[in-house]
Design an enzyme around this catalytic site. Structure first.
Site, PDB file in Angstrom:
ATOM      1  N   CYS A 147      15.474  -7.383  36.481  1.00 37.71           N
ATOM      2  CA  CYS A 147      14.982  -6.912  35.179  1.00 37.71           C
ATOM      3  C   CYS A 147      14.745  -5.405  35.104  1.00 37.71           C
ATOM      4  O   CYS A 147      15.362  -4.724  34.285  1.00 37.71           O
ATOM      5  CB  CYS A 147      13.702  -7.655  34.840  1.00 37.71           C
ATOM      6  SG  CYS A 147      13.937  -9.438  34.915  1.00 37.71           S
TER       7      CYS A 147
ATOM      8  N   VAL B 246      13.776 -17.518  33.518  1.00 39.22           N
ATOM      9  CA  VAL B 246      12.974 -17.588  32.285  1.00 39.22           C
ATOM     10  C   VAL B 246      13.175 -18.941  31.596  1.00 39.22           C
ATOM     11  O   VAL B 246      12.210 -19.606  31.200  1.00 39.22           O
ATOM     12  CB  VAL B 246      13.362 -16.420  31.336  1.00 39.22           C
ATOM     13  CG1 VAL B 246      12.785 -16.639  29.945  1.00 39.22           C
ATOM     14  CG2 VAL B 246      12.870 -15.098  31.905  1.00 39.22           C
TER      15      VAL B 246
ATOM     16  N   ASP C  84      22.516 -25.809  30.204  1.00 40.97           N
ATOM     17  CA  ASP C  84      23.189 -24.721  30.916  1.00 40.97           C
ATOM     18  C   ASP C  84      24.626 -25.163  31.172  1.00 40.97           C
ATOM     19  O   ASP C  84      24.858 -26.329  31.512  1.00 40.97           O
ATOM     20  CB  ASP C  84      22.472 -24.422  32.239  1.00 40.97           C
ATOM     21  CG  ASP C  84      22.764 -23.028  32.741  1.00 40.97           C
ATOM     22  OD1 ASP C  84      21.833 -22.214  32.831  1.00 40.97           O
ATOM     23  OD2 ASP C  84      23.948 -22.750  33.054  1.00 40.97           O
TER      24      ASP C  84
HETATM   25  C1  UGA Z   1       9.470  -7.783  35.628  1.00 46.08           C
HETATM   26  C2  UGA Z   1       8.222  -7.532  34.764  1.00 46.08           C
HETATM   27  O1  UGA Z   1       7.112  -7.240  35.612  1.00 46.08           O
HETATM   28  C3  UGA Z   1       7.899  -8.767  33.902  1.00 46.08           C
HETATM   29  O2  UGA Z   1       6.799  -8.489  33.061  1.00 46.08           O
HETATM   30  C4  UGA Z   1       9.136  -9.093  33.057  1.00 46.08           C
HETATM   31  O3  UGA Z   1       8.906 -10.246  32.257  1.00 46.08           O
HETATM   32  C5  UGA Z   1      10.314  -9.360  33.989  1.00 46.08           C
HETATM   33  O4  UGA Z   1      10.560  -8.173  34.774  1.00 46.08           O
HETATM   34  C6  UGA Z   1      11.510  -9.672  33.125  1.00 46.08           C
HETATM   35  O5  UGA Z   1      11.979  -8.781  32.426  1.00 46.08           O
HETATM   36  O6  UGA Z   1      11.908 -10.844  33.057  1.00 46.08           O
HETATM   37  P1  UGA Z   1       9.973  -9.086  37.920  1.00 46.08           P
HETATM   38  O7  UGA Z   1      11.371  -8.599  37.787  1.00 46.08           O
HETATM   39  O8  UGA Z   1       9.714 -10.510  38.261  1.00 46.08           O
HETATM   40  O9  UGA Z   1       9.169  -8.828  36.534  1.00 46.08           O
HETATM   41  O10 UGA Z   1       9.321  -8.200  39.041  1.00 46.08           O
HETATM   42  P2  UGA Z   1       8.031  -7.234  39.173  1.00 46.08           P
HETATM   43  O11 UGA Z   1       6.888  -7.996  39.696  1.00 46.08           O
HETATM   44  O12 UGA Z   1       7.854  -6.448  37.940  1.00 46.08           O
HETATM   45  O13 UGA Z   1       8.537  -6.258  40.331  1.00 46.08           O
HETATM   46  C7  UGA Z   1       9.710  -5.469  40.139  1.00 46.08           C
HETATM   47  C8  UGA Z   1       9.941  -4.563  41.329  1.00 46.08           C
HETATM   48  O14 UGA Z   1       8.989  -3.519  41.342  1.00 46.08           O
HETATM   49  C9  UGA Z   1       9.838  -5.244  42.694  1.00 46.08           C
HETATM   50  O15 UGA Z   1      10.928  -4.808  43.493  1.00 46.08           O
HETATM   51  C10 UGA Z   1       8.522  -4.746  43.257  1.00 46.08           C
HETATM   52  O16 UGA Z   1       8.515  -4.698  44.659  1.00 46.08           O
HETATM   53  C11 UGA Z   1       8.466  -3.347  42.649  1.00 46.08           C
HETATM   54  N1  UGA Z   1       7.101  -2.806  42.526  1.00 46.08           N
HETATM   55  C12 UGA Z   1       6.188  -3.408  41.732  1.00 46.08           C
HETATM   56  C13 UGA Z   1       6.784  -1.642  43.197  1.00 46.08           C
HETATM   57  O17 UGA Z   1       7.622  -1.052  43.923  1.00 46.08           O
HETATM   58  N2  UGA Z   1       5.525  -1.119  43.058  1.00 46.08           N
HETATM   59  C14 UGA Z   1       4.588  -1.710  42.269  1.00 46.08           C
HETATM   60  O18 UGA Z   1       3.457  -1.173  42.194  1.00 46.08           O
HETATM   61  C15 UGA Z   1       4.920  -2.882  41.599  1.00 46.08           C
END
Ligand code: UGA
Length: 423
Positions: A264, A11, A30
């Site tokens: 996250c 971030v 950092d």
């Molecule tokens: C997540 C949130 O989506 C962001 O909006 C937030 O800002 C971020 O956390 C944070 O708190 O900084 P991120 O951790 O980059 O983002 O990942 P995601 O794209 O949300 O995916 C998270 C997990 O869910 C992955 O393992 C992905 O494979 C899984 N996922 C996602 C599923 O299993 N099914 C889905 O339909 C979507």
């Protein structure tokens, strides 16, 4: 404007680079000297599409500087973003020690008015805690404000999500603080038309935890539906697609599979439940969301065990280790846990990931690593797909069948088409 960013993880670095790109004078700080040494050479400490080019451009323009001295971030800035880590303790309690330490250093070094904006994901009430720390240490006569400005970027889409955010949320009780952040974000609001939501600090802090907990809930919900689909012979992909066409439900985050990972969602589900419990609210739904998510991983391994008639002596190719595609991030990655469970069950694991293999060697040292999906699959009794890297969908299944010992693919991301004659 003059902006500093303390903590240049995913971030923080994205924020620093993008604000420099928008024309601000940015200082990224950092305490990790090794990380800063790399960044000042234009080297990215993690995989993030397009960010490396942008970093090098902004370093060359001279608008972006880096330091290891947190106190420097407090001097002569309009806005100081806190972007340090907030890991969870085993109880789910967020560990805020890094945030508190930064607040203390800022308090000691602040030399003029600045807005201290919290971007790290923190429990409600942290902004007030930061205000008290800074107020207790700052030199007399120096004014400051504290704001919550949560970040919603997804790894792999950091530039898009920073420059074209879905919304900008700013929580502060100070009109002056709000107007500084309004000015900072005005070009983004003007260019994209995104909503700027100005509110008190507590709702702004809660939006982030509530959003991530809701996204996790959607995933666990569809994963539970997937179990019902499996038991009844239905295709969860079709069920999810048709559900998502209802505008009230929406199509995103309904991809069933081995569940969510990353830095996250798993942490924030636990932290939000813990925070709620501290406030006397029993958010039991979130323990179910977490339980379903953990069970997806062990169920996936159980499926492999059952298909192979046991794991002992079997060779399993694990395709994908990063917690999702377009990143090398292994934090809470389902693929790593699946590989570990397979290894402890007596299987030999040959892993392939286009970005995360080097780092993964430390987490699963007993695994072998391959340089392509087909190589990993050579002689395997089963291919287990744990991350939906697009290149896996491009593997010719005829070629795959020619190299494996048994033609078994357990697709943890539902990315292959079961109607393909080779599946
Ligand atoms: C997540 C949130 O989506 C962001 O909006 C937030 O800002 C971020 O956390 C944070 O708190 O900084 P991120 O951790 O980059 O983002 O990942 P995601 O794209 O949300 O995916 C998270 C997990 O869910 C992955 O393992 C992905 O494979 C899984 N996922 C996602 C599923 O299993 N099914 C889905 O339909 C979507």
């Amino acid at each position: 404007m003059r902006v500093s960013v303390v903590g240049v993880g995913h971030v923080g670095l994205s924020t620093a680079v993008c604000f420099a790109y928008l024309g601000h004078e940015v200082l990224g700080v950092d305490e990790d000297a090794g990380k800063i040494a790399k960044i000042v050479q234009g080297e990215m400490p993690f995989v993030e599409a397009g960010l490396g080019e942008m970093l090098r451009e902004q370093l060359a323009q001279g608008r972006l500087r880096f330091s290891t001295d947190v106190a420097e971030a407090a001097r002569g800035q309009d806005v100081i973003f806190i972007c340090v880590g907030t890991p969870t303790e085993p109880s789910g309690k967020p560990d805020l020690s890094q945030v508190q330490r930064v607040a203390q250093t800022l308090a000691d070094a602040l030399d003029g008015y600045a807005v201290i904006a919290e971007k790290s994901t923190v429990p409600v009430g942290t902004g007030e805690a930061i205000r008290l720390i800074v107020a207790g240490g700052v030199r007399p006569g120096i004014d400051f404000d504290v704001a919550s400005n949560p970040e919603f970027l997804q790894e792999g889409h950091a530039i898009r999500d920073t420059l074209e955010p879905s919304r900008i949320v700013v929580g502060t009780s100070s009109e002056r603080g709000e107007s500084v952040l309004r000015e900072l974000y005005a070009p983004t609001v003007e260019a994209t038309g995104c909503r700027f939501i100005a509110t008190d600090i507590a709702p702004a802090e809660l939006v982030k935890h509530a959003s991530n907990a809701f996204l996790a809930t959607k995933i666990s919900f569809i994963n539970q539906v997937a179990e019902v689909c499996d038991a009844s012979g239905a295709d969860v992909g079709i069920v999810a697609q048709a559900m998502g066409l209802d505008g009230r439900i929406g199509p995103s985050f309904l991809r069933a599979g081995i569940g969510y990972g990353g830095a996250c969602l798993p942490k924030d589900v636990q932290a939000f439940q813990y925070t709620a419990s501290q406030l006397g609210v029993d958010f039991l739904l979130l323990s179910e969301v977490d339980r379903i998510n953990r069970k997806r991983r062990s169920d996936f391994v159980a499926k492999i065990r059952s298909v192979l008639g046991g794991l002992e002596g079997k060779r399993v190719a694990v395709w994908g280790l990063a917690f999702k595609p377009q990143t090398d991030d292994l934090r809470n990655a389902p693929g790593i846990e699946v590989a570990s469970q397979l290894l402890s069950g007596g299987a030999a694991v040959v892993a392939y990931d286009p970005e995360a293999s080097e780092e993964a060697k430390r987490s699963i040292p007993q695994a072998e690593f391959s340089s392509s999906p087909l190589e990993a699959a050579r002689g395997a009794d089963c291919v287990a797909i744990c991350t939906e890297w697009p290149e896996f969908a491009e593997v010719n299944l005829g070629d795959l069948r020619a190299v494996v010992t048994q033609a078994v693919v357990v697709d943890g991301r539902n990315m292959l088409d079961p109607r393909d004659p080779y599946t």
